[in-house]
Design a protein around this motif. Sequence first.
Motif, mmCIF file in Angstrom:
data_model
loop_
_atom_site.group_PDB
_atom_site.id
_atom_site.type_symbol
_atom_site.label_atom_id
_atom_site.label_comp_id
_atom_site.label_asym_id
_atom_site.label_seq_id
_atom_site.Cartn_x
_atom_site.Cartn_y
_atom_site.Cartn_z
ATOM 1 N N UNK A 126 0.830 8.071 6.848
ATOM 2 C CA UNK A 126 0.025 9.065 6.419
ATOM 3 C C UNK A 126 0.654 9.551 5.113
ATOM 4 N N UNK A 127 1.761 9.069 4.561
ATOM 5 C CA UNK A 127 1.922 9.346 3.282
ATOM 6 C C UNK A 127 3.572 9.256 2.957
ATOM 7 N N UNK A 128 3.803 9.058 2.082
ATOM 8 C CA UNK A 128 5.192 8.548 1.361
ATOM 9 C C UNK A 128 5.681 9.728 0.337
ATOM 10 N N UNK A 129 6.786 10.274 0.368
ATOM 11 C CA UNK A 129 7.190 11.452 -0.449
ATOM 12 C C UNK A 129 8.700 11.313 -0.627
ATOM 13 N N UNK A 130 8.871 11.219 -2.008
ATOM 14 C CA UNK A 130 10.579 11.164 -2.435
ATOM 15 C C UNK A 130 10.847 12.747 -2.368
ATOM 16 N N UNK A 131 12.172 12.838 -2.176
ATOM 17 C CA UNK A 131 12.748 14.252 -2.319
ATOM 18 C C UNK A 131 13.254 14.382 -3.725
ATOM 19 N N UNK A 132 13.163 15.471 -4.359
ATOM 20 C CA UNK A 132 13.481 15.779 -5.619
ATOM 21 C C UNK A 132 14.884 14.702 -6.289
ATOM 22 N N UNK A 133 15.695 14.660 -5.342
ATOM 23 C CA UNK A 133 16.782 13.866 -5.960
ATOM 24 C C UNK A 133 16.505 12.345 -5.922
ATOM 25 N N UNK A 134 15.576 11.777 -5.356
ATOM 26 C CA UNK A 134 15.349 10.396 -5.197
ATOM 27 C C UNK A 134 16.220 9.650 -4.338
ATOM 28 N N UNK A 135 16.808 10.644 -3.492
ATOM 29 C CA UNK A 135 17.761 9.873 -2.212
ATOM 30 C C UNK A 135 17.092 9.602 -0.924
ATOM 31 N N UNK A 136 15.874 10.412 -0.645
ATOM 32 C CA UNK A 136 15.167 10.549 0.648
ATOM 33 C C UNK A 136 13.972 10.239 0.502
ATOM 34 N N UNK A 137 13.233 9.626 1.538
ATOM 35 C CA UNK A 137 11.891 9.523 1.581
ATOM 36 C C UNK A 137 11.425 10.116 2.936
ATOM 37 N N UNK A 160 0.734 -1.014 0.114
ATOM 38 C CA UNK A 160 0.133 -0.016 0.047
ATOM 39 C C UNK A 160 0.899 1.269 0.023
ATOM 40 N N UNK A 161 0.238 2.356 0.199
ATOM 41 C CA UNK A 161 0.705 3.760 -0.023
ATOM 42 C C UNK A 161 2.063 3.914 -0.892
ATOM 43 N N UNK A 162 2.038 3.554 -1.989
ATOM 44 C CA UNK A 162 2.821 3.596 -3.090
ATOM 45 C C UNK A 162 3.321 5.094 -3.304
ATOM 46 N N UNK A 163 4.605 5.102 -3.593
ATOM 47 C CA UNK A 163 5.280 6.409 -4.168
ATOM 48 C C UNK A 163 6.285 6.123 -5.222
ATOM 49 N N UNK A 164 6.267 6.747 -6.373
ATOM 50 C CA UNK A 164 7.132 6.539 -7.368
ATOM 51 C C UNK A 164 8.355 7.511 -7.349
ATOM 52 N N UNK A 165 9.681 7.150 -7.146
ATOM 53 C CA UNK A 165 10.783 8.001 -7.200
ATOM 54 C C UNK A 165 10.805 9.144 -8.378
ATOM 55 N N UNK A 166 11.322 10.076 -8.193
ATOM 56 C CA UNK A 166 11.452 11.087 -9.369
ATOM 57 C C UNK A 166 12.148 10.526 -10.635
ATOM 58 N N UNK A 167 13.068 9.557 -10.666
ATOM 59 C CA UNK A 167 13.639 9.071 -11.927
ATOM 60 C C UNK A 167 12.708 7.648 -12.410
#
Length: 187
Positions: free
Chosen positions: A136-147, A79-86
């Motif tokens: 409550x949410x997953x979010x990648x940083x713009x570099x794709x190195x942190x969640x 669940x709670x899926x988040x795709x990396x910026x790349x």
Amino acid sequence: RMTIAAGDRIFIDVDPKSGKLFYAVLGFQWPDNNVPAEFMKNGVAKKPFLHYIWFFDPASGKVEGMPVAASNSDQVCFSQIAVAPDGASLALTVGAYRGNGDYETRGIFVVPSAPNSAGHIIQIFPPNATANFTISGLNWDPTGKKVAFGASDKNGRLIAVVDSDGRNYKQLTKGQGNFGAPKFSPQ
């Protein structure tokens, strides 16, 4: 109109690079009750799996390939899926399915977005343990190195950030508060 997935609960995110839709399904159902003949046994529809992650390419209009991950056990759902910026990785929660779209979170994981990648899954929170957190949410940083993520348990709510390999966990909130669904600034 086309139904690409059906289930008790579906989580969706868009790959910002390719535009593909990645979706995690809890409680597999056959879309539009359209059961392929090979899954009918003595008049009963069989399911290929109970829970899964797949992707859909709106440009081609097709669901292709194999799932990114699939489970035939209610002890493992996604669940709670988040795709990396790349677009190369997915952050998601994994837990136990309770039925009717409800689940118990056991941790946050990162997996490559390619089909059949579940063998390369990395647990990034909590480290080396299981827990009963509501994410409550997953979010990648713009570099794709942190969640970043929001989490709550019996002790309260927090916002934290962790490297995509599970290192450098840092709780950003101190003390009590009502937090959820953090987002990184695009800068």
